[in-house]
Design a protein around this motif. Structure first.
Motif, short mmCIF file in Angstrom:
data_model
loop_
_atom_site.label_atom_id
_atom_site.label_comp_id
_atom_site.label_asym_id
_atom_site.label_seq_id
_atom_site.Cartn_x
_atom_site.Cartn_y
_atom_site.Cartn_z
N GLN A 128 0.81 -1.22 0.00
CA GLN A 128 0.00 0.00 0.00
C GLN A 128 0.85 1.27 0.00
N ASN A 129 2.06 1.18 0.56
CA ASN A 129 2.91 2.38 0.69
C ASN A 129 4.13 2.34 -0.21
N ASN A 130 4.14 1.40 -1.16
CA ASN A 130 5.22 1.32 -2.16
C ASN A 130 6.60 1.16 -1.52
N PHE A 131 6.68 0.33 -0.47
CA PHE A 131 7.99 0.01 0.11
C PHE A 131 8.67 -1.05 -0.76
N LYS A 132 9.97 -1.00 -0.78
CA LYS A 132 10.72 -1.88 -1.67
C LYS A 132 11.10 -3.20 -1.00
N TYR A 133 11.41 -3.17 0.30
CA TYR A 133 11.95 -4.36 0.96
C TYR A 133 11.11 -4.78 2.17
N LEU A 134 10.94 -6.08 2.31
CA LEU A 134 10.33 -6.70 3.49
C LEU A 134 10.96 -8.07 3.65
N TRP A 135 11.55 -8.34 4.83
CA TRP A 135 12.21 -9.63 5.00
C TRP A 135 12.15 -10.07 6.46
N VAL A 136 12.45 -11.38 6.66
CA VAL A 136 12.47 -11.97 7.99
C VAL A 136 13.88 -12.52 8.24
N LYS A 137 14.45 -12.15 9.38
CA LYS A 137 15.77 -12.64 9.75
C LYS A 137 15.78 -12.95 11.24
N GLN A 138 16.23 -14.16 11.59
CA GLN A 138 16.23 -14.59 12.99
C GLN A 138 14.84 -14.43 13.61
N CYS A 139 13.82 -14.77 12.80
CA CYS A 139 12.42 -14.71 13.22
C CYS A 139 11.94 -13.30 13.56
N LYS A 140 12.62 -12.28 13.06
CA LYS A 140 12.23 -10.90 13.25
C LYS A 140 11.88 -10.29 11.89
N ILE A 141 10.86 -9.43 11.89
CA ILE A 141 10.35 -8.84 10.66
C ILE A 141 10.95 -7.45 10.46
N PHE A 142 11.51 -7.20 9.26
CA PHE A 142 12.12 -5.92 8.94
C PHE A 142 11.50 -5.36 7.66
N ILE A 143 11.43 -4.03 7.58
CA ILE A 143 10.87 -3.36 6.40
C ILE A 143 11.70 -2.12 6.10
N ARG A 144 11.78 -1.80 4.80
CA ARG A 144 12.60 -0.66 4.38
C ARG A 144 12.00 -0.04 3.12
#
Length: 309
Positions: free
Chosen positions: A273-289
């Motif tokens: 919805q907000n045109n973010f480029k990155y979304l990933w999961v690392k060590q069971c934690k959610i990150f967005i950029r």
């Protein structure tokens, strides 16, 4: 600009303004819901007062009223002393004043009780907020503990379930396909788990997907190595792994709790919805950029989305 209650800097302009003390408050600190405040007219917003100011007004009003009543009682006593020296013809008037005095005593007692109740309500409100904060902390600790128990796990989706299947053999075929050398000591346990159904339909046939395969590794570094290998070889299928049956995509991910899976879905919707480029999961934690130059945000609860820019 700081919130007058929590002293935390606003990330945007102040949300709620008190017309008396001119202090700004977050919605959660003001005691009024955001939706309720936004529906108020301009005049009501201009006259809105924070809880401390309203309580201060109430306490001042009660104190003045009690003071006036006590002053009135003193005046009545003086009048009664004068009437006692008068002739007996005014005895009926004296009786009436006594009745008034009794009523004022009752009113004085009721006002004193009201003052005590106001103080008690203030104390209960403070205790309630403390309990809410404590409960939220316990819930957060419980969520983190449940996710920590899955830190050594991976979740494999998309592999059709077969009667008499050998899950270790399936895992080995997938490992070979993504270039990961599975060792005999790597796997602690492996089993299938029926998927969590988010639909209102809770029947067993509501989710047509096959149960996921959960693999618990003996060492977290080996689990991380397999996840890294899987990310290096995306879009694999059951046919690529040499598994029988129809060709279906295979997905290899961190084993998230049900809460974090729902949070990841919300994060994915937010990203689109907000045109973010990155979304990933690392060590069971959610990150967005947002993009390559923007800040990386950790998403651990629903309220984090409001902080992401």
């Amino acid at each position: 600009m700081l919130c007058k209650k929590c002293n935390i800097l606003f990330e945007v302009d102040g949300e709620v303004l008190c017309s008396l003390c001119t202090g700004y408050y977050h919605y959660k600190c003001s005691g009024i819901q955001e939706s309720t405040y936004k529906r108020m007219t301009t005049e009501k917003k201009a006259s809105w007062r924070c809880l401390p100011c309203r309580q201060s007004d109430n306490n001042d009003t009660l104190a003045e009223l009690v003071k006036e009543i006590r002053s009135l009682k003193t005046q009545i006593k003086t009048i009664q002393d004068g009437l006692n020296k008068a002739n007996t013809g005014i005895s009926s008037i004296e009786t009436k004043f006594i009745a008034i005095d009794d009523r004022l005593d009752d009113l004085d007692a009721r006002l004193t009780l009201t003052e005590n109740n106001v103080e008690r309500i203030q104390s209960l409100a403070t205790n309630f907020e403390d309990l809410k904060s404590e409960l939220k902390l316990h819930q957060k600790n419980d969520f983190e503990r449940n996710q920590f128990l899955r830190m050594n796990n991976i979740e494999i989706s998309g592999v059709p379930q077969k009667h008499g299947e050998n899950l270790l053999s399936i895992l080995n075929c997938i490992s070979i396909t993504i270039g990961f050398q599975l060792q005999e000591t790597d796997v602690d346990t492996i089993h299938r788990v029926r998927r969590f159904i988010t639909s209102v339909d809770s029947r067993k046939d509501a989710d047509p997907r096959h149960p996921a395969i959960i693999v618990r590794f003996s060492q977290r570094r080996r689990k991380d190595a397999l996840i890294a290998a899987a990310r290096g070889r995306r879009h694999i299928t059951t046919a690529d792994a040499g598994l029988p049956g129809p060709c279906t995509p295979i997905y290899i991910n961190e084993h998230l709790t049900t809460r974090n899976k729902l949070l990841l879905k919300k994060a994915r919707d937010f990203k689109n919805q907000n045109n973010f480029k990155y979304l990933w999961v690392k060590q069971c934690k959610i990150f967005i950029r947002k993009d390559d130059k923007s800040k990386i945000y950790l998403v651990s609860e629903d309220t984090d989305f409001a902080k992401i820019r």
